[in-house]
Write a protein that holds these residues in place. Structure first.
Motif, short mmCIF file in Angstrom:
data_model
loop_
_atom_site.label_atom_id
_atom_site.label_comp_id
_atom_site.label_asym_id
_atom_site.label_seq_id
_atom_site.Cartn_x
_atom_site.Cartn_y
_atom_site.Cartn_z
N UNK A 64 0.81 -1.21 0.00
CA UNK A 64 0.00 0.00 0.00
C UNK A 64 0.85 1.26 0.00
N UNK A 65 2.06 1.16 0.54
CA UNK A 65 2.92 2.32 0.63
C UNK A 65 4.37 1.87 0.71
N UNK A 66 5.28 2.79 0.50
CA UNK A 66 6.70 2.53 0.73
C UNK A 66 7.34 3.88 0.99
N UNK A 67 8.52 3.85 1.56
CA UNK A 67 9.27 5.07 1.74
C UNK A 67 10.75 4.78 1.63
N UNK A 68 11.49 5.84 1.32
CA UNK A 68 12.94 5.76 1.16
C UNK A 68 13.59 6.42 2.36
N UNK A 69 14.77 5.95 2.72
CA UNK A 69 15.49 6.55 3.85
C UNK A 69 16.98 6.52 3.58
N UNK A 70 17.65 7.57 4.05
CA UNK A 70 19.10 7.61 4.04
C UNK A 70 19.62 8.10 5.39
N UNK A 71 18.73 8.08 6.38
CA UNK A 71 19.12 8.50 7.73
C UNK A 71 18.98 7.31 8.68
N UNK A 72 19.57 7.46 9.86
CA UNK A 72 19.51 6.41 10.88
C UNK A 72 18.97 7.04 12.16
N UNK A 73 17.90 6.47 12.66
CA UNK A 73 17.32 6.93 13.93
C UNK A 73 18.14 6.38 15.09
N UNK A 74 18.18 7.07 16.23
CA UNK A 74 18.97 6.59 17.38
C UNK A 74 18.61 5.16 17.81
N UNK A 75 17.33 4.78 17.79
CA UNK A 75 16.94 3.44 18.24
C UNK A 75 17.46 2.36 17.30
N UNK A 76 17.73 2.70 16.03
CA UNK A 76 18.24 1.73 15.07
C UNK A 76 19.70 1.38 15.31
N UNK A 77 20.40 2.18 16.10
CA UNK A 77 21.83 1.97 16.33
C UNK A 77 22.10 0.94 17.42
N UNK A 78 21.05 0.46 18.06
CA UNK A 78 21.17 -0.57 19.11
C UNK A 78 20.41 -1.82 18.66
N UNK A 79 20.52 -2.89 19.42
CA UNK A 79 19.76 -4.10 19.13
C UNK A 79 18.27 -3.76 19.24
N UNK A 80 17.50 -4.17 18.24
CA UNK A 80 16.08 -3.82 18.19
C UNK A 80 15.31 -4.83 17.33
N UNK A 81 14.03 -5.03 17.64
CA UNK A 81 13.19 -5.83 16.74
C UNK A 81 12.73 -4.95 15.58
N UNK A 82 12.31 -5.58 14.50
CA UNK A 82 11.73 -4.82 13.39
C UNK A 82 10.44 -4.16 13.88
N UNK A 83 10.19 -2.91 13.49
CA UNK A 83 8.99 -2.22 13.95
C UNK A 83 7.70 -2.74 13.32
N UNK A 84 7.83 -3.48 12.24
CA UNK A 84 6.69 -4.06 11.52
C UNK A 84 7.27 -5.11 10.57
#
Length: 152
Positions: A64-84
């Motif tokens: 239904x949608x998609x998005x592009x990214x070239x940035x990194x959020x602070x939470x992504x820099x640590x161990x984390x589950x996929x948000x979806x």
């Protein structure tokens, strides 16, 4: 008389020979083309693991949608589950992913990541190429069927 190969079929054949796509194509009587993929998933004991395989090429996957990214959020820099549950399609940069048992894999353009480790501790990653940024497309999964086929 020599028969000419249509341009799209020729391009796909060249990709198959280069190893970017498996299979010969989606034409009558031929095996359907597949693209390399890695699936991250949650184990029953809430750890993250991965399996290598493929997803179909030239096959419409519902979205239904998609998005592009070239940035990194602070939470992504640590161990984390996929948000979806989502497909992650790398466009630039090579990353090394680590899962719960310490196993690692590299993700580069040409391989699709299926991020399905939405429960538990999740995964971590770091950029290992000389690229200054990781450019990727996120495509949330809208179907229970992720179209992934594990390697045999």
């Amino acid at each position: 008389m020599k028969r000419c190969m249509p341009a799209a079929r020729k391009a796909l054949a060249m990709a198959v020979m280069a190893g970017a796509v498996t299979g010969a194509g989606a034409w009558a009587g031929e095996e359907a083309a597949r693209i390399p993929a890695i699936k991250l998933y949650s184990t029953p004991d809430h750890h993250a693991a991965f399996v290598r395989g493929t997803v179909p090429a030239l096959h419409k996957i519902p979205s239904q949608q998609f998005w592009l990214s070239n940035s990194v959020e602070p939470w992504e820099q640590n161990t984390h589950p996929a948000p979806r549950r989502q497909y992650v399609v790398p466009l630039q940069g090579v990353l090394e992913f680590r899962v719960s048992d310490g196993s690692t894999f590299r993700l580069a353009p040409g391989t699709v990541l299926l991020a399905e480790d939405t429960q538990g501790e999740g995964h971590s990653w770091k950029i290992v190429s000389n690229d200054k940024e990781w450019v990727r497309a996120y495509i949330p999964m809208v179907s229970e069927n992720d179209e992934f086929e594990a390697d045999k």
